[in-house]
Design an enzyme around this catalytic site. Structure first.
Site, short mmCIF file in Angstrom:
data_model
loop_
_atom_site.label_atom_id
_atom_site.label_comp_id
_atom_site.label_asym_id
_atom_site.label_seq_id
_atom_site.Cartn_x
_atom_site.Cartn_y
_atom_site.Cartn_z
N LEU A 145 99.90 43.11 -15.93
CA LEU A 145 101.18 42.42 -15.81
C LEU A 145 101.21 41.58 -14.53
CD1 LEU A 145 103.39 45.49 -16.74
CD2 LEU A 145 102.60 43.67 -18.27
N CYS A 156 91.27 45.09 -7.47
CA CYS A 156 92.16 45.93 -6.66
C CYS A 156 91.68 47.37 -6.65
CB CYS A 156 93.60 45.82 -7.17
SG CYS A 156 94.26 44.17 -6.91
N ASN A 194 93.31 37.71 -15.14
CA ASN A 194 92.35 38.80 -15.41
C ASN A 194 90.89 38.40 -15.22
OD1 ASN A 194 92.64 41.46 -15.74
ND2 ASN A 194 92.53 41.47 -17.97
N ARG A 195 90.65 37.43 -14.35
CA ARG A 195 89.26 37.02 -14.09
C ARG A 195 88.50 38.09 -13.31
NH1 ARG A 195 91.27 32.37 -12.70
NH2 ARG A 195 91.05 32.57 -10.44
N GLY A 247 98.82 44.29 -5.96
CA GLY A 247 97.93 43.18 -5.64
C GLY A 247 98.63 41.85 -5.83
N LYS A 304 97.09 44.93 -20.79
CA LYS A 304 98.15 45.67 -20.10
C LYS A 304 98.30 45.23 -18.65
CE LYS A 304 98.02 49.91 -22.85
NZ LYS A 304 96.77 49.84 -23.62
N LEU A 364 100.17 51.94 -14.41
CA LEU A 364 101.45 52.30 -15.04
C LEU A 364 101.15 53.00 -16.37
CD1 LEU A 364 103.34 48.93 -14.48
CD2 LEU A 364 103.78 51.09 -13.29
N ASP A 385 95.40 35.96 -11.43
CA ASP A 385 93.99 35.62 -11.70
C ASP A 385 93.67 35.54 -13.18
OD1 ASP A 385 94.19 38.29 -12.35
OD2 ASP A 385 92.33 38.89 -11.38
C1 LIG Z 1 97.87 40.00 -12.22
S1 LIG Z 1 97.60 41.58 -11.64
C2 LIG Z 1 96.04 41.40 -10.82
C3 LIG Z 1 94.89 41.82 -11.63
C4 LIG Z 1 93.64 41.98 -10.80
N1 LIG Z 1 92.50 41.54 -11.55
C5 LIG Z 1 93.43 43.41 -10.33
O1 LIG Z 1 92.29 43.72 -9.99
O2 LIG Z 1 94.39 44.18 -10.28
C6 LIG Z 1 98.69 41.74 -10.27
C7 LIG Z 1 98.91 43.12 -9.78
O3 LIG Z 1 99.92 43.75 -10.57
C8 LIG Z 1 99.69 45.15 -10.62
N2 LIG Z 1 99.53 45.51 -12.03
C9 LIG Z 1 99.47 44.69 -13.10
N3 LIG Z 1 99.39 45.39 -14.23
C10 LIG Z 1 99.41 46.70 -13.89
C11 LIG Z 1 99.34 47.93 -14.60
N4 LIG Z 1 99.27 47.96 -15.95
N5 LIG Z 1 99.37 49.09 -13.91
C12 LIG Z 1 99.47 49.08 -12.56
N6 LIG Z 1 99.54 47.96 -11.83
C13 LIG Z 1 99.49 46.78 -12.48
C14 LIG Z 1 98.46 45.42 -9.81
O4 LIG Z 1 98.81 45.82 -8.51
C15 LIG Z 1 97.76 44.08 -9.81
O5 LIG Z 1 96.93 43.95 -8.71
#
Ligand SMILES: C[S@@+](CC[C@H](N)C(=O)[O-])C[C@H]1O[C@@H](n2cnc3c(N)ncnc32)[C@H](O)[C@@H]1O
Length: 317
Positions: free
Chosen positions: A269, A241, A235-236, A229, A267, A255, A233
């Protein structure tokens, strides 16, 4: 008073009592001193130039005008990363433009630059890096950054359309789905819509990454497509996704961080951190190694690994 010795030598070789050097030697010493001074001046100038360049680079990175890694010297290898590519597609879904503030868009576009750079330098890069749903302020920001430098990113594809086009592929050539710069897939001119069976097959090969999934990915496979994604955000938007993946009827996974390390914070990222972890896994086939290499240490719950003292050396999480 002149000695017998000095009287018989030519004048320029005579020793001057005050310095204990002949004139010739004095000339040589003076010349050496001059050269030494010039060398010091040259070194000082070089140091100044380096310092100025470092400051310019830091300013450009801070303004999001260039990628911190892109300005560093690359190791001399035939391929950018040096090794054989990992034959899987990495997709960054940019379809969240309206959900971000301008500041978050700036962060995201920097993360995209880090992502490109990380893949380009990786020993085993993803064979395809695709950015989908590029539009709105994200595109405007990319256009403004570094004189639209993203247009020169090699081996990337940019689609205005959603990642769903991967399996729907129902675009006639007159409605080219791509915007500049597009290295369109070889079959993008096809007027054929995939048969349902083919489309299903392709759909099954796609995994959307999200921290909100209850599934953990255990390994990456060649031939598959991994979607991340493209959103910043803080984490708002929980399940954003996850819901999108469900609506697209594709697999989703998180992950396996919790299996290996306890994080003091959430968790979730950033885009480029996830990409760097995936690239590290491809290189090492070891999730733990990948997490330790990429996740900022300040996120770790004061643990130690193999004698490593955990210190705060991480970047923006
Ligand atoms: C900042 S995050 C976006 C968070 C968003 N609220 C969501 O619904 O995923 C950016 C992207 O990194 C990936 N991501 C971040 N942390 C992850 C995790 N622990 N496991 C799998 N994908 C992750 C996801 O694809 C996510 O959409």
């Amino acid at each position: 008073m002149e000695t017998e010795d000095t009287r018989t030598k030519p004048e320029e070789e005579r020793v001057t009592p005050s310095q204990g050097l002949s004139k010739k030697a004095q000339k040589r010493a003076a010349k050496a001193a001059r050269l030494h001074e010039l060398k010091l001046e040259r070194r000082a100038r070089e140091r100044e130039t380096k310092k100025r360049k470092r400051q310019e680079r830091a300013r450009a990175v801070a303004n999001g005008e260039c990628d911190v890694n892109a300005t560093r010297k690359r190791p001399k290898t035939d391929a950018a990363g040096g090794g054989s590519p990992f034959n899987a597609r990495l997709v960054i879904d940019l379809g969240f433009d309206e959900l971000m503030t301008d500041k978050e868009i700036n962060s995201l576009t920097s993360q995209l630059a880090y992502t490109y750079s990380a893949n380009r330098r990786a020993p085993h890069a993803f064979s395809s890096l695709l950015f989908t749903s590029i539009n709105g302020r994200t595109k405007e920001r990319l256009d403004a950054m570094n004189d639209a430098g993203y247009r020169r990113w090699s081996n990337t594809e940019w689609w205005e359309e959603s990642y769903e086009r991967i399996w729907t592929r129902s675009f006639p050539p007159s409605q080219s789905p791509s915007c500049e710069p597009t290295n369109a897939p070889a079959d993008s001119t096809s007027t054929e819509t995939e048969t349902t069976a083919d489309a299903d097959e392709l759909r099954k090969s796609v995994v959307y990454f999200t921290a909100d999934s209850e599934n953990e990915i255990l390994e990456l496979k060649e031939g598959e497509t991994y979607v991340i994604g493209g959103i910043c955000d803080h984490n708002r938007y929980k399940n954003l996704c996850l819901n999108k993946a469900n609506a697209s009827q594709i697999r989703h996974a998180r992950l396996p961080i919790g299996r290996y390390i306890a994080l003091a914070t959430r968790k979730v990222l950033t885009v480029n951190q996830v990409v760097e972890i995936l690239l590290k896994w491809v290189e090492t086939r070891d999730w733990e190694e990948a997490f330790w290499a990429v996740i900022p240490k300040r996120k770790f719950q004061g643990v130690e690994r193999g004698g490593d003292i955990v210190s705060d050396s991480g970047g923006e999480g």
